[in-house]
Motif scaffolding. Structure first.
Motif, PDB file in Angstrom:
ATOM      1  N   ASN A  78      16.553   9.106  -3.773  1.00 16.14           N
ATOM      2  CA  ASN A  78      15.366   9.931  -3.624  1.00 16.14           C
ATOM      3  C   ASN A  78      14.863   9.846  -2.185  1.00 16.14           C
ATOM      4  O   ASN A  78      14.521   8.773  -1.702  1.00 16.14           O
ATOM      5  N   ARG A  79      14.799  10.987  -1.485  1.00 19.36           N
ATOM      6  CA  ARG A  79      14.450  10.985  -0.064  1.00 19.36           C
ATOM      7  C   ARG A  79      13.023  10.476   0.173  1.00 19.36           C
ATOM      8  O   ARG A  79      12.766   9.728   1.129  1.00 19.36           O
ATOM      9  N   ALA A  80      12.102  10.835  -0.706  1.00 17.32           N
ATOM     10  CA  ALA A  80      10.718  10.389  -0.543  1.00 17.32           C
ATOM     11  C   ALA A  80      10.622   8.876  -0.650  1.00 17.32           C
ATOM     12  O   ALA A  80       9.904   8.222   0.112  1.00 17.32           O
ATOM     13  N   VAL A  81      11.378   8.308  -1.603  1.00 16.57           N
ATOM     14  CA  VAL A  81      11.371   6.857  -1.762  1.00 16.57           C
ATOM     15  C   VAL A  81      12.048   6.194  -0.568  1.00 16.57           C
ATOM     16  O   VAL A  81      11.583   5.164  -0.063  1.00 16.57           O
ATOM     17  N   GLN A  82      13.126   6.782  -0.080  1.00 21.76           N
ATOM     18  CA  GLN A  82      13.792   6.266   1.118  1.00 21.76           C
ATOM     19  C   GLN A  82      12.812   6.174   2.287  1.00 21.76           C
ATOM     20  O   GLN A  82      12.784   5.186   3.020  1.00 21.76           O
ATOM     21  N   ASP A  83      12.019   7.230   2.481  1.00 23.79           N
ATOM     22  CA  ASP A  83      11.067   7.252   3.594  1.00 23.79           C
ATOM     23  C   ASP A  83      10.023   6.151   3.446  1.00 23.79           C
ATOM     24  O   ASP A  83       9.639   5.505   4.428  1.00 23.79           O
ATOM     25  N   LEU A  84       9.551   5.934   2.211  1.00 27.75           N
ATOM     26  CA  LEU A  84       8.553   4.887   1.986  1.00 27.75           C
ATOM     27  C   LEU A  84       9.113   3.506   2.290  1.00 27.75           C
ATOM     28  O   LEU A  84       8.446   2.670   2.919  1.00 27.75           O
ATOM     29  N   VAL A  85      10.346   3.260   1.845  1.00 32.39           N
ATOM     30  CA  VAL A  85      10.965   1.960   2.089  1.00 32.39           C
ATOM     31  C   VAL A  85      11.234   1.773   3.578  1.00 32.39           C
ATOM     32  O   VAL A  85      10.967   0.707   4.147  1.00 32.39           O
TER      33      VAL A  85
ATOM     34  N   TYR B  73       9.714   3.224   6.104  1.00 29.72           N
ATOM     35  CA  TYR B  73       8.441   3.043   6.808  1.00 29.72           C
ATOM     36  C   TYR B  73       7.907   1.628   6.606  1.00 29.72           C
ATOM     37  O   TYR B  73       7.409   0.998   7.554  1.00 29.72           O
ATOM     38  N   SER B  74       8.021   1.108   5.381  1.00 33.28           N
ATOM     39  CA  SER B  74       7.549  -0.253   5.109  1.00 33.28           C
ATOM     40  C   SER B  74       8.283  -1.259   5.976  1.00 33.28           C
ATOM     41  O   SER B  74       7.679  -2.168   6.553  1.00 33.28           O
ATOM     42  N   ARG B  75       9.605  -1.119   6.079  1.00 35.91           N
ATOM     43  CA  ARG B  75      10.376  -2.044   6.903  1.00 35.91           C
ATOM     44  C   ARG B  75       9.945  -1.958   8.366  1.00 35.91           C
ATOM     45  O   ARG B  75       9.740  -2.982   9.028  1.00 35.91           O
ATOM     46  N   ASP B  76       9.838  -0.733   8.877  1.00 32.46           N
ATOM     47  CA  ASP B  76       9.443  -0.559  10.280  1.00 32.46           C
ATOM     48  C   ASP B  76       8.032  -1.101  10.520  1.00 32.46           C
ATOM     49  O   ASP B  76       7.743  -1.658  11.583  1.00 32.46           O
ATOM     50  N   PHE B  77       7.175  -0.932   9.538  1.00 28.52           N
ATOM     51  CA  PHE B  77       5.796  -1.426   9.625  1.00 28.52           C
ATOM     52  C   PHE B  77       5.784  -2.945   9.775  1.00 28.52           C
ATOM     53  O   PHE B  77       5.127  -3.499  10.653  1.00 28.52           O
TER      54      PHE B  77
ATOM     55  N   LEU C 158       5.205   4.394  15.235  1.00 28.93           N
ATOM     56  CA  LEU C 158       5.182   4.882  13.849  1.00 28.93           C
ATOM     57  C   LEU C 158       4.445   6.214  13.733  1.00 28.93           C
ATOM     58  O   LEU C 158       4.829   7.077  12.941  1.00 28.93           O
ATOM     59  N   LEU C 159       3.358   6.374  14.514  1.00 39.32           N
ATOM     60  CA  LEU C 159       2.590   7.625  14.425  1.00 39.32           C
ATOM     61  C   LEU C 159       3.406   8.812  14.903  1.00 39.32           C
ATOM     62  O   LEU C 159       3.185   9.951  14.464  1.00 39.32           O
ATOM     63  N   GLU C 160       4.339   8.573  15.814  1.00 36.70           N
ATOM     64  CA  GLU C 160       5.171   9.664  16.317  1.00 36.70           C
ATOM     65  C   GLU C 160       6.390   9.905  15.423  1.00 36.70           C
ATOM     66  O   GLU C 160       6.863  11.048  15.308  1.00 36.70           O
ATOM     67  N   ARG C 161       6.884   8.858  14.783  1.00 33.00           N
ATOM     68  CA  ARG C 161       8.140   8.957  14.044  1.00 33.00           C
ATOM     69  C   ARG C 161       7.958   9.329  12.583  1.00 33.00           C
ATOM     70  O   ARG C 161       8.898   9.771  11.927  1.00 33.00           O
ATOM     71  N   TYR C 162       6.738   9.132  12.040  1.00 30.86           N
ATOM     72  CA  TYR C 162       6.508   9.418  10.629  1.00 30.86           C
ATOM     73  C   TYR C 162       5.308  10.343  10.491  1.00 30.86           C
ATOM     74  O   TYR C 162       4.406  10.330  11.334  1.00 30.86           O
ATOM     75  N   PRO C 163       5.274  11.160   9.429  1.00 34.54           N
ATOM     76  CA  PRO C 163       4.160  12.098   9.259  1.00 34.54           C
ATOM     77  C   PRO C 163       2.833  11.407   8.989  1.00 34.54           C
ATOM     78  O   PRO C 163       2.794  10.328   8.396  1.00 34.54           O
ATOM     79  N   VAL C 164       1.770  12.032   9.422  1.00 31.74           N
ATOM     80  CA  VAL C 164       0.419  11.534   9.197  1.00 31.74           C
ATOM     81  C   VAL C 164      -0.141  12.201   7.945  1.00 31.74           C
ATOM     82  O   VAL C 164       0.027  13.405   7.734  1.00 31.74           O
ATOM     83  N   ASP C 165      -0.825  11.437   7.088  1.00 30.19           N
ATOM     84  CA  ASP C 165      -1.396  11.988   5.871  1.00 30.19           C
ATOM     85  C   ASP C 165      -2.441  13.041   6.192  1.00 30.19           C
ATOM     86  O   ASP C 165      -3.159  12.955   7.211  1.00 30.19           O
TER      87      ASP C 165
ATOM     88  N   ASP D 248       0.819  -1.220   0.000  1.00 29.12           N
ATOM     89  CA  ASP D 248       0.000   0.000   0.000  1.00 29.12           C
ATOM     90  C   ASP D 248       0.850   1.265   0.000  1.00 29.12           C
ATOM     91  O   ASP D 248       0.359   2.342  -0.324  1.00 29.12           O
ATOM     92  N   PHE D 249       2.134   1.149   0.358  1.00 25.52           N
ATOM     93  CA  PHE D 249       2.999   2.320   0.435  1.00 25.52           C
ATOM     94  C   PHE D 249       3.872   2.464  -0.800  1.00 25.52           C
ATOM     95  O   PHE D 249       4.165   3.572  -1.241  1.00 25.52           O
TER      96      PHE D 249
END
Length: 400
Positions: free
Chosen positions: A371-378, A380-384, A391-398, A294-295
């Protein structure tokens, strides 16, 4: 499995019940005497009472026949890195409303020619999730509302409240502390230490117990590490009967017990090793990120690879553009993951390689990107998938 805890994905369960209700409706109409009589879509004959009654029956089946303790978790409002997925699902929902509108138009013009569709091709009734929650409360189930999507909370609950499937064999621990996730979302098969059972795969299994002998004699047996240990037949661990001993000859009547089983219980440790032959679970996570979730689904797979890293040029990403089946694509990428992993391991000490150590698992990752945006997605996926907390504190909320 019986007397274990089953943690249900509440929103997914609502969809499962709704589709099952639609199937029952279609079966009813297909069995009618007059097959040519046009009928209005299930959507218009649906009632929340029908949904409540079927969901109640499913829950009572899980409790009374399958012997599960139930916990139901529902999604909250917060979402992270899912704006593209949410947009895609809104488009799908709009298409489903178009299906409904087109059917109504066609039915008004000529009912006999109106095309009936499957229930999942129409939009969900607006209050279906609320009805699912109310049904759970009506049945006095433990209901948990999560701040964001329930997926990781469900997996964490299962990991923290389970001995691990099969880990209780040969121990004195009670099996009623085992915990399973019940969902239709394949993401749970990638979650760390989460045993995942898919909706609709549970069944009752009858097992015949062998003859039990009456008047068991006290015998001398040899147990590993001990000598001359006295006990009844079958006592101890690793029991070996001596040649001179014989079994009693008065058996009781064989009897049958009924227990709960599933066609499949998914765990990523088993999937990664037995199906894909991956040397470590972390590589299965990498494989799933490459395949898309989904990410990362909106991204092109090659953008997730190490850009400009010469070592990986020896193993270029497989060409999956040819017309082959999905299984071929998955196994081709899995093979590439293993090759890339071996190449990275053989070049440990290289500065760029050492910078690719995953901070959570300590293993080298094969995915990186400038690419920083792609780094963040990857990341976040690993941490997920690794059940990293906060996760809610460490990553931005949509944005809503």
């Amino acid at each position: 499995i019986p007397y274990s805890t089953l943690v249900i994905d509440g929103v997914g369960f609502a969809g499962y019940i709704l589709e099952k209700l639609g199937s029952q409706y279609n079966d009813y109409h297909s069995n009618r005497m007059n097959q040519l009589t046009p009928h209005i879509p299930f959507y218009f004959e649906f009632t929340y009472i029908d949904f409540h009654n079927l969901m109640r029956m499913e829950i009572e089946l899980l409790q009374n026949q399958y012997k599960f303790n139930l916990v139901v978790m529902f999604d909250g409002k917060n979402r992270q890195y899912k704006s593209s997925t949410v947009l895609s699902r809104k488009t799908q929902t709009n298409n489903k409303y178009n299906n409904l509108y087109n059917y109504c138009q066609a039915y008004r013009e000529d009912p006999a020619r109106a095309q009936q569709r499957r229930i999942n091709e129409y939009p969900w009734p607006s209050l279906i999730v609320q009805q699912a929650e109310d049904t759970c409360r009506c049945l006095n189930l433990a209901v948990i509302h999560c701040p964001g999507e329930a997926d990781q909370d469900i997996a964490v609950y299962c990991a923290q409240n389970s001995l691990g499937v099969g880990s209780n064999v040969g121990t004195s621990a009670s099996v009623d502390t085992d915990c399973y996730c019940y969902s239709g979302d394949s993401d749970f098969a990638v979650m760390r230490d989460c045993a995942f059972i898919e909706f609709g795969t549970l069944k009752l299994l009858q097992m015949q117990i062998p003859n039990i002998y009456e008047n068991q004699m006290v015998v001398t047996v040899a147990v590993a590490g001990d000598s001359n240990v006295h006990g009844g037949l079958g006592s101890g661990s690793g029991v070996v009967l001596s040649d001179s001993q014989s079994l009693p000859t008065t058996p009781t009547t064989p009897h049958t017990i009924t227990t709960t089983t599933s066609e499949r219980v998914y765990k990523r440790s088993t999937i990664s090793a037995n199906i894909f032959g991956l040397p470590h679970e972390s590589l299965f996570v990498e494989l799933c990120i490459l395949l898309g979730n989904d990410f990362t689904t909106p991204l092109e797979s090659k953008k997730l690879l190490v850009e400009g890293f010469p070592l990986l040029k020896q193993h270029p990403f497989p060409d999956i553009s040819e017309s082959r089946n999905k299984d071929y694509h998955i196994r081709a990428i899995a093979k590439w993951v293993v090759q890339a992993h071996d190449l990275i391991n053989s070049n440990r000490g290289h500065p760029k390689i050492d910078s690719m150590v995953d901070r959570n698992t300590g293993y080298y990752t094969i995915l990186a990107c400038k690419n920083r945006a792609v780094q963040d997605l990857v990341r976040y996926s690993r941490d997920f998938y690794e059940l990293v907390p906060g996760l809610l504190e460490r990553y931005p909320v949509d944005a809503p």
